[in-house]
Design a protein around this motif. Sequence first.
Motif, PDB file in Angstrom:
ATOM      1  N   GLU A 342       4.344 -51.773 -58.497  1.00  0.00           N
ATOM      2  CA  GLU A 342       4.393 -52.508 -57.374  1.00  0.00           C
ATOM      3  C   GLU A 342       4.283 -51.344 -56.071  1.00  0.00           C
ATOM      4  O   GLU A 342       3.753 -51.610 -54.781  1.00  0.00           O
ATOM      5  N   GLU A 343       5.449 -50.345 -56.029  1.00  0.00           N
ATOM      6  CA  GLU A 343       5.497 -50.517 -54.579  1.00  0.00           C
ATOM      7  C   GLU A 343       4.699 -49.125 -54.462  1.00  0.00           C
ATOM      8  O   GLU A 343       4.572 -49.014 -53.162  1.00  0.00           O
ATOM      9  N   LEU A 344       3.989 -48.558 -55.438  1.00  0.00           N
ATOM     10  CA  LEU A 344       2.500 -47.994 -54.408  1.00  0.00           C
ATOM     11  C   LEU A 344       1.390 -48.273 -54.559  1.00  0.00           C
ATOM     12  O   LEU A 344       0.473 -48.054 -54.579  1.00  0.00           O
ATOM     13  N   GLY A 345       1.352 -50.043 -54.629  1.00  0.00           N
ATOM     14  CA  GLY A 345       0.333 -50.584 -54.508  1.00  0.00           C
ATOM     15  C   GLY A 345      -0.614 -50.989 -55.583  1.00  0.00           C
ATOM     16  O   GLY A 345      -2.260 -51.394 -54.727  1.00  0.00           O
ATOM     17  N   PHE A 346      -0.332 -50.764 -56.685  1.00  0.00           N
ATOM     18  CA  PHE A 346      -1.708 -50.726 -58.035  1.00  0.00           C
ATOM     19  C   PHE A 346      -1.358 -52.279 -58.564  1.00  0.00           C
ATOM     20  O   PHE A 346       0.146 -52.732 -58.534  1.00  0.00           O
ATOM     21  N   ASP A 347      -1.297 -52.113 -59.881  1.00  0.00           N
ATOM     22  CA  ASP A 347      -1.761 -53.165 -60.481  1.00  0.00           C
ATOM     23  C   ASP A 347      -0.452 -53.739 -61.372  1.00  0.00           C
ATOM     24  O   ASP A 347      -0.672 -53.224 -62.170  1.00  0.00           O
ATOM     25  N   ALA A 348       0.349 -54.157 -60.914  1.00  0.00           N
ATOM     26  CA  ALA A 348       1.729 -54.291 -61.463  1.00  0.00           C
ATOM     27  C   ALA A 348       1.200 -54.882 -63.188  1.00  0.00           C
ATOM     28  O   ALA A 348       2.157 -54.636 -64.023  1.00  0.00           O
ATOM     29  N   LYS A 349       0.359 -56.075 -63.283  1.00  0.00           N
ATOM     30  CA  LYS A 349       0.133 -57.030 -64.859  1.00  0.00           C
ATOM     31  C   LYS A 349       0.464 -56.453 -65.658  1.00  0.00           C
ATOM     32  O   LYS A 349       0.361 -56.363 -66.429  1.00  0.00           O
ATOM     33  N   LEU A 350      -1.072 -55.401 -65.116  1.00  0.00           N
ATOM     34  CA  LEU A 350      -2.079 -54.437 -66.400  1.00  0.00           C
ATOM     35  C   LEU A 350      -1.025 -53.592 -66.084  1.00  0.00           C
ATOM     36  O   LEU A 350      -0.683 -52.596 -67.430  1.00  0.00           O
ATOM     37  N   ALA A 351      -0.141 -52.820 -65.214  1.00  0.00           N
ATOM     38  CA  ALA A 351       0.696 -51.212 -66.239  1.00  0.00           C
ATOM     39  C   ALA A 351       1.882 -52.093 -66.942  1.00  0.00           C
ATOM     40  O   ALA A 351       2.459 -51.476 -68.137  1.00  0.00           O
ATOM     41  N   LYS A 352       2.472 -53.209 -67.125  1.00  0.00           N
ATOM     42  CA  LYS A 352       3.351 -54.117 -67.766  1.00  0.00           C
ATOM     43  C   LYS A 352       2.830 -54.755 -69.036  1.00  0.00           C
ATOM     44  O   LYS A 352       3.529 -53.756 -70.005  1.00  0.00           O
ATOM     45  N   ARG A 353       1.392 -55.044 -69.055  1.00  0.00           N
ATOM     46  CA  ARG A 353       1.143 -55.202 -70.451  1.00  0.00           C
ATOM     47  C   ARG A 353       0.597 -54.005 -70.762  1.00  0.00           C
ATOM     48  O   ARG A 353       1.008 -53.863 -72.377  1.00  0.00           O
ATOM     49  N   ALA A 354       0.364 -53.058 -70.048  1.00  0.00           N
ATOM     50  CA  ALA A 354       0.230 -51.964 -71.392  1.00  0.00           C
ATOM     51  C   ALA A 354       1.305 -50.933 -71.404  1.00  0.00           C
ATOM     52  O   ALA A 354       1.536 -49.973 -72.712  1.00  0.00           O
ATOM     53  N   GLY A 355       2.704 -50.385 -70.387  1.00  0.00           N
ATOM     54  CA  GLY A 355       3.341 -50.622 -71.135  1.00  0.00           C
ATOM     55  C   GLY A 355       4.145 -51.530 -71.789  1.00  0.00           C
ATOM     56  O   GLY A 355       5.008 -50.297 -73.213  1.00  0.00           O
ATOM     57  N   LEU A 356       4.286 -52.439 -72.421  1.00  0.00           N
ATOM     58  CA  LEU A 356       4.809 -53.115 -73.768  1.00  0.00           C
ATOM     59  C   LEU A 356       4.266 -53.054 -74.983  1.00  0.00           C
ATOM     60  O   LEU A 356       4.602 -52.392 -76.061  1.00  0.00           O
ATOM     61  N   LEU A 357       2.387 -52.579 -74.945  1.00  0.00           N
ATOM     62  CA  LEU A 357       1.786 -52.385 -75.918  1.00  0.00           C
ATOM     63  C   LEU A 357       1.650 -51.048 -77.058  1.00  0.00           C
ATOM     64  O   LEU A 357       0.994 -50.480 -77.691  1.00  0.00           O
ATOM     65  N   HIS A 358       2.779 -49.899 -75.487  1.00  0.00           N
ATOM     66  CA  HIS A 358       2.166 -48.548 -75.605  1.00  0.00           C
ATOM     67  C   HIS A 358       2.125 -47.939 -77.097  1.00  0.00           C
ATOM     68  O   HIS A 358       1.565 -47.295 -77.669  1.00  0.00           O
ATOM     69  N   ASP A 359       3.351 -48.756 -77.282  1.00  0.00           N
ATOM     70  CA  ASP A 359       3.335 -48.279 -78.991  1.00  0.00           C
ATOM     71  C   ASP A 359       3.799 -48.687 -80.075  1.00  0.00           C
ATOM     72  O   ASP A 359       3.845 -48.921 -81.202  1.00  0.00           O
ATOM     73  N   ILE A 360       2.533 -50.114 -79.829  1.00  0.00           N
ATOM     74  CA  ILE A 360       2.518 -51.747 -80.946  1.00  0.00           C
ATOM     75  C   ILE A 360       1.905 -50.434 -82.263  1.00  0.00           C
ATOM     76  O   ILE A 360       2.510 -51.139 -82.828  1.00  0.00           O
ATOM     77  N   GLY A 361       1.517 -49.668 -82.176  1.00  0.00           N
ATOM     78  CA  GLY A 361       1.487 -48.903 -83.422  1.00  0.00           C
ATOM     79  C   GLY A 361       2.318 -49.268 -84.159  1.00  0.00           C
ATOM     80  O   GLY A 361       2.515 -48.655 -86.013  1.00  0.00           O
ATOM     81  N   LYS A 362       3.342 -48.089 -83.235  1.00  0.00           N
ATOM     82  CA  LYS A 362       4.469 -48.426 -84.164  1.00  0.00           C
ATOM     83  C   LYS A 362       5.511 -48.600 -85.650  1.00  0.00           C
ATOM     84  O   LYS A 362       6.081 -48.505 -86.707  1.00  0.00           O
ATOM     85  N   SER A 363       4.626 -50.181 -84.910  1.00  0.00           N
ATOM     86  CA  SER A 363       5.443 -51.599 -86.061  1.00  0.00           C
ATOM     87  C   SER A 363       4.480 -51.230 -87.300  1.00  0.00           C
ATOM     88  O   SER A 363       5.052 -52.124 -88.243  1.00  0.00           O
ATOM     89  N   ILE A 364       3.616 -50.990 -87.733  1.00  0.00           N
ATOM     90  CA  ILE A 364       3.372 -50.601 -88.517  1.00  0.00           C
ATOM     91  C   ILE A 364       2.384 -49.527 -89.162  1.00  0.00           C
ATOM     92  O   ILE A 364       1.652 -49.183 -90.248  1.00  0.00           O
ATOM     93  N   ASP A 365       2.856 -48.497 -88.450  1.00  0.00           N
ATOM     94  CA  ASP A 365       2.442 -46.809 -88.953  1.00  0.00           C
ATOM     95  C   ASP A 365       2.594 -46.283 -89.914  1.00  0.00           C
ATOM     96  O   ASP A 365       2.305 -45.598 -91.095  1.00  0.00           O
TER      97      ASP A 365
END
Length: 510
Positions: A342-365
């Motif tokens: 948001e501060e830099l004027g990029f896609d905040a929704k995309l950044a939030k989604r990627a941030g929430l899912l970035h470690d999704i593999g650890k749930s079943i690794d």
Amino acid sequence: MFLACIVFWLIEKNRVAKGTSKVKQAEKEAEKIIEDAKKSANETLKAAEAEKKEKVILAKEEIQHEKTELDKEIKERRAEIQKQEKRILQKEETLEKKIENLEKKEVQLVEKAKSLEEQQVELDKFKEKQILELEKISQMSQEEAKKHLLEMLKESLTHESALMIKEHENKAKDEANKKAKEIITYAVQKCAADHTSETTVSVVPLPSDDMKGRIIGREGRNIKMLETLTGIDLIIDDTPEAVIISGFDPIRREVARIALENLVTDGRIHPARIEEMVEKAKEELENIIKEEGENASLETGVIGLHPDVIKLIGKLKYRTSYGQNVLNHSIEVSQLAGIMAEELGFDAKLAKRAGLLHDIGKSIDHEMEGTHVEIGVDILKKYKENDAVINAVQAHHGDVEPKTMEAVLVQAADAISASRPGARRETLEAYIKRLENLEKIADSFDGVEKSFAIQAGREIRIIVKPESVDDDKMVIMARDVAKRIEDEMDYPGQIKVNIVRETRAIEYAK
């Protein structure tokens, strides 16, 4: 008839005689009443006159008293007025003295001004004489000297302008770095999350120590059944009114904790009941995992996720990385990436989604082969996630090049969340070691009295002995300390070297 007339006449005569007598008596009584009334009136008049005289006397006394008081008040006011008059006279005298002094000073200033004017005239003459002598010595006229000086100034200005250009370039770079740090700092401050180190044990409180025997059961059949069904270890020792559940799988440990708490509450503890409670605990934990995933989605504002992905996010609540809870870490990365976007004027929704899912593999690794990045990418591809999100997940540890700025922000947010002091146990140890090394380097210099590493190791404040280190040596020492830190330490960002020198003069008045 005659006799009757005589009797009537006698009766009438007697009645007349009585009436006459009563009239006379009434006249006497009336006279008496009149006399009494006259006497009473005289007495009333006398009393009224006496009262009148008394009131007149009292009024005269009151008037006399008020007159006395008024005279007294007038005297007091006259005395006060006289005092005020004296004060006014004293002030007038003081003002007159001050005016006289000012007039004297004014005369002195006029004389000094005349003297200064005379001195200025003499100085001008002397200056002209000196200029002429300088022209003879230098064999240059005043105009030629000016021209020579301007040429020298021009060369100097050219050098200084080059330095200024270089300084502005460095300043622009510093401003860019500063802006980046401000954005990161703002994001961190806005998303201030608590971190707690996870453990591999859970404690279940018991109502009494008698319950321990019932949990163990005859020949240990109850505890064996519970350990077999859940795959964890129950530690029943001398700890009063508590049972410790130990296991490295947090989901199994949570199932055992819920089942054991329900058994203790129910009171019926036998193998069949244990099996029933374990199944119920698994169902309850499934619901908790689903709720945690939904709560994380709501908290970060990430919508439209597949239900299976939401469950995998909820499972991260029971996964840790170096003691850091992965679900809390993922939520924090999502919020940090969104704020920076948001501060830099990029896609905040995309950044939030990627941030929430970035470690999704650890749930079943722990159930599949491969790194958590590879597993996470496979999961997201399976559920047809956005290619930009998949790239951010794939690039958050530098395995591939980030294709979007949102992916770069996820990398930064992941590093920020993981490197917070106290977020991870290993990072905390390295952080404390860095502070100790900073202070050790500072203390190794001569003249250092005390050093303090502050602001999470971003500044080292050094107090020097004023008799050993002067102001010039302080500048050299600061450069030497900074050079030693650069050569001997690895650290993020920059470290400010702040040297403090204080000299005090103390004396006592006796």
